[in-house]
Design a protein around this motif. Structure first.
Motif, PDB file in Angstrom:
ATOM      1  N   UNK A  83      13.427  73.743 -68.860  1.00 13.51           N
ATOM      2  CA  UNK A  83      12.014  74.014 -69.107  1.00 13.51           C
ATOM      3  C   UNK A  83      11.259  74.189 -67.789  1.00 13.51           C
ATOM      4  N   UNK A  84      11.670  73.412 -66.777  1.00 16.95           N
ATOM      5  CA  UNK A  84      11.039  73.476 -65.459  1.00 16.95           C
ATOM      6  C   UNK A  84      12.113  73.383 -64.387  1.00 16.95           C
ATOM      7  N   UNK A  85      11.726  73.797 -63.156  1.00 17.15           N
ATOM      8  CA  UNK A  85      12.691  73.854 -62.056  1.00 17.15           C
ATOM      9  C   UNK A  85      12.055  73.333 -60.776  1.00 17.15           C
ATOM     10  N   UNK A  86      12.875  72.684 -59.968  1.00 18.18           N
ATOM     11  CA  UNK A  86      12.466  72.295 -58.626  1.00 18.18           C
ATOM     12  C   UNK A  86      13.680  72.448 -57.721  1.00 18.18           C
ATOM     13  N   UNK A  87      13.485  72.206 -56.430  1.00 15.85           N
ATOM     14  CA  UNK A  87      14.602  72.272 -55.488  1.00 15.85           C
ATOM     15  C   UNK A  87      14.482  71.138 -54.492  1.00 15.85           C
ATOM     16  N   UNK A  88      15.468  71.020 -53.607  1.00 13.57           N
ATOM     17  CA  UNK A  88      15.442  69.949 -52.610  1.00 13.57           C
ATOM     18  C   UNK A  88      15.664  70.516 -51.207  1.00 13.57           C
ATOM     19  N   UNK A  89      15.428  71.801 -51.024  1.00 18.67           N
ATOM     20  CA  UNK A  89      15.682  72.445 -49.732  1.00 18.67           C
ATOM     21  C   UNK A  89      14.660  72.015 -48.691  1.00 18.67           C
ATOM     22  N   UNK A  90      15.089  72.000 -47.423  1.00 16.35           N
ATOM     23  CA  UNK A  90      14.200  71.537 -46.354  1.00 16.35           C
ATOM     24  C   UNK A  90      13.351  72.653 -45.770  1.00 16.35           C
ATOM     25  N   UNK A  91      13.374  73.836 -46.394  1.00 11.72           N
ATOM     26  CA  UNK A  91      12.477  74.932 -46.023  1.00 11.72           C
ATOM     27  C   UNK A  91      11.784  75.404 -47.292  1.00 11.72           C
ATOM     28  N   UNK A  92      10.474  75.649 -47.212  1.00 14.76           N
ATOM     29  CA  UNK A  92       9.725  75.948 -48.422  1.00 14.76           C
ATOM     30  C   UNK A  92       9.077  77.334 -48.431  1.00 14.76           C
ATOM     31  N   UNK A  93       8.673  77.872 -47.282  1.00 12.72           N
ATOM     32  CA  UNK A  93       7.945  79.140 -47.271  1.00 12.72           C
ATOM     33  C   UNK A  93       8.815  80.289 -47.773  1.00 12.72           C
ATOM     34  N   UNK A  94      10.014  80.430 -47.226  1.00 14.16           N
ATOM     35  CA  UNK A  94      10.875  81.551 -47.618  1.00 14.16           C
ATOM     36  C   UNK A  94      11.219  81.518 -49.105  1.00 14.16           C
ATOM     37  N   UNK A  95      11.714  80.388 -49.656  1.00 13.35           N
ATOM     38  CA  UNK A  95      11.998  80.379 -51.099  1.00 13.35           C
ATOM     39  C   UNK A  95      10.766  80.663 -51.941  1.00 13.35           C
ATOM     40  N   UNK A  96       9.619  80.084 -51.562  1.00 11.78           N
ATOM     41  CA  UNK A  96       8.407  80.301 -52.344  1.00 11.78           C
ATOM     42  C   UNK A  96       8.016  81.770 -52.353  1.00 11.78           C
ATOM     43  N   UNK A  97       8.071  82.418 -51.212  1.00 16.02           N
ATOM     44  CA  UNK A  97       7.716  83.839 -51.134  1.00 16.02           C
ATOM     45  C   UNK A  97       8.645  84.678 -52.006  1.00 16.02           C
ATOM     46  N   UNK A  98       9.939  84.402 -51.934  1.00 11.36           N
ATOM     47  CA  UNK A  98      10.902  85.177 -52.708  1.00 11.36           C
ATOM     48  C   UNK A  98      10.774  84.911 -54.207  1.00 11.36           C
ATOM     49  N   UNK A  99      10.455  83.674 -54.569  1.00 13.03           N
ATOM     50  CA  UNK A  99      10.301  83.322 -55.983  1.00 13.03           C
ATOM     51  C   UNK A  99       9.056  83.992 -56.569  1.00 13.03           C
ATOM     52  N   UNK A 100       7.953  83.955 -55.834  1.00 11.59           N
ATOM     53  CA  UNK A 100       6.728  84.581 -56.329  1.00 11.59           C
ATOM     54  C   UNK A 100       6.902  86.087 -56.475  1.00 11.59           C
ATOM     55  N   UNK A 101       7.796  86.666 -55.664  1.00 11.17           N
ATOM     56  CA  UNK A 101       7.989  88.115 -55.704  1.00 11.17           C
ATOM     57  C   UNK A 101       8.949  88.554 -56.797  1.00 11.17           C
TER      58      UNK A 101
END
Length: 293
Positions: A83-101
């Motif tokens: 139903x929902x997703x999270x991650x535990x990666x130590x970098x956030x900007x790159x994944x967030x940008x790619x996910x929003x796109x």
């Protein structure tokens, strides 16, 4: 929000530790990893059951390298894993940008990063108590829904961590200074030991403390540093500037006493002492490492 079912994709140190903590609190955990032996090991440790869940779980935790967060999220959302997703990666900007796109449902995702780890890797290094009292950063996007955020908060509570909400860029700038650049510096120091066995035989605890984290998985850390390259480069550039001043001072002090005016020698000595004093002050900012943050 109470979590009853959880999926963990990636059964390395952090993923298995999350699974152990959740399983220990009565959550039904499902495990997945490209490495079947890692999944089997995590399952034997009591982290959960291998294989996909029969129905969508409450929350899926993506414990994969930063460059893989967006493609793995897209794949798992297409499969209807959670139903929902999270991650535990130590970098956030790159994944967030790619996910929003490009993610099928970016609103169901909230970035996460537990500020805990060990120099060892793999499921055998996992510990259910790894996150106790440690900060766990959450970086919701402008699209993140309240249920997705609440489930991520529920996971933080299950693991005994302390939630911290930050913007992705602020997080990445902070960990570049506190984690990513230090890892590269530890590796630089450790790499010098390969120049000859004599130095290594004389190594004391101080050098072991400085180089301890250089044992981390090189492929994972390569991915981490690449994904946060700009912020890490900024930290190292500032260090390079200070190192240049220290090198100049050392060059002056290496001159015989008659080769350098007393005033210049005193200035160079002050440069070194000032750095050492600022280092002492900086360590003081960290507080007692035994205290709960």
């Amino acid at each position: 929000m109470r979590i009853r079912t959880l999926a963990v994709v990636g059964t390395g140190l952090i993923g298995t530790s999350v699974a152990l903590a959740a399983s220990g609190r009565g959550v039904c955990v499902y495990l997945a990893d490209r490495d079947e032996s890692a999944v089997r090991t995590a399952a034997v440790l009591g982290a959960g059951r291998p294989g996909p869940p029969p129905h969508p779980v409450d929350l899926a935790v993506l414990a994969v390298p930063p460059s893989q967060i967006a493609p793995v999220l897209a794949r798992e959302q297409a499969r209807g894993l959670a139903l929902s997703y999270t991650d535990v990666a130590s970098v956030k900007v790159r994944p967030q940008r790619e996910i929003l796109a490009g993610a099928p449902d970016p609103a169901a995702y909230v970035g996460g990063h537990p500020m805990a780890g060990r120099e060892r890797s793999g499921p055998l290094a996992a510990r259910a108590e790894l996150f106790q009292g440690r900060p766990w950063v959450l970086t919701p996007t402008r699209l993140t829904t309240k249920p997705a955020f609440d489930r991520a908060l529920g996971l933080v509570a299950l693991c005994g961590a302390v939630p911290r909400v930050m913007r992705a860029r602020a997080h990445d700038d902070a960990v570049a200074l506190t984690s990513h650049a230090p890892h590269l510096l530890a590796s630089l120091m450790a790499a010098r030991l390969s120049e000859g066995p004599a130095a290594a035989r004389l190594a004391g605890q101080g050098l072991r403390d400085v180089t301890r984290i250089a044992r981390g998985d090189s492929r994972l850390w390569g991915d981490i540093v690449e994904s946060n390259a700009a912020a890490v480069a900024g930290v190292l550039t500032r260090l390079q500037e200070e190192l240049a001043a220290v090198l100049a001072a050392l060059s002056d002090l290496a001159e015989p006493n008659g080769g350098l005016a007393p005033e210049a020698r005193g200035k160079s000595r002050h440069t070194l002492v000032d750095l050492l004093e600022r280092g002492i002050a900086g360590v003081g900012e960290l507080g007692d490492e035994r205290a709960v943050p």
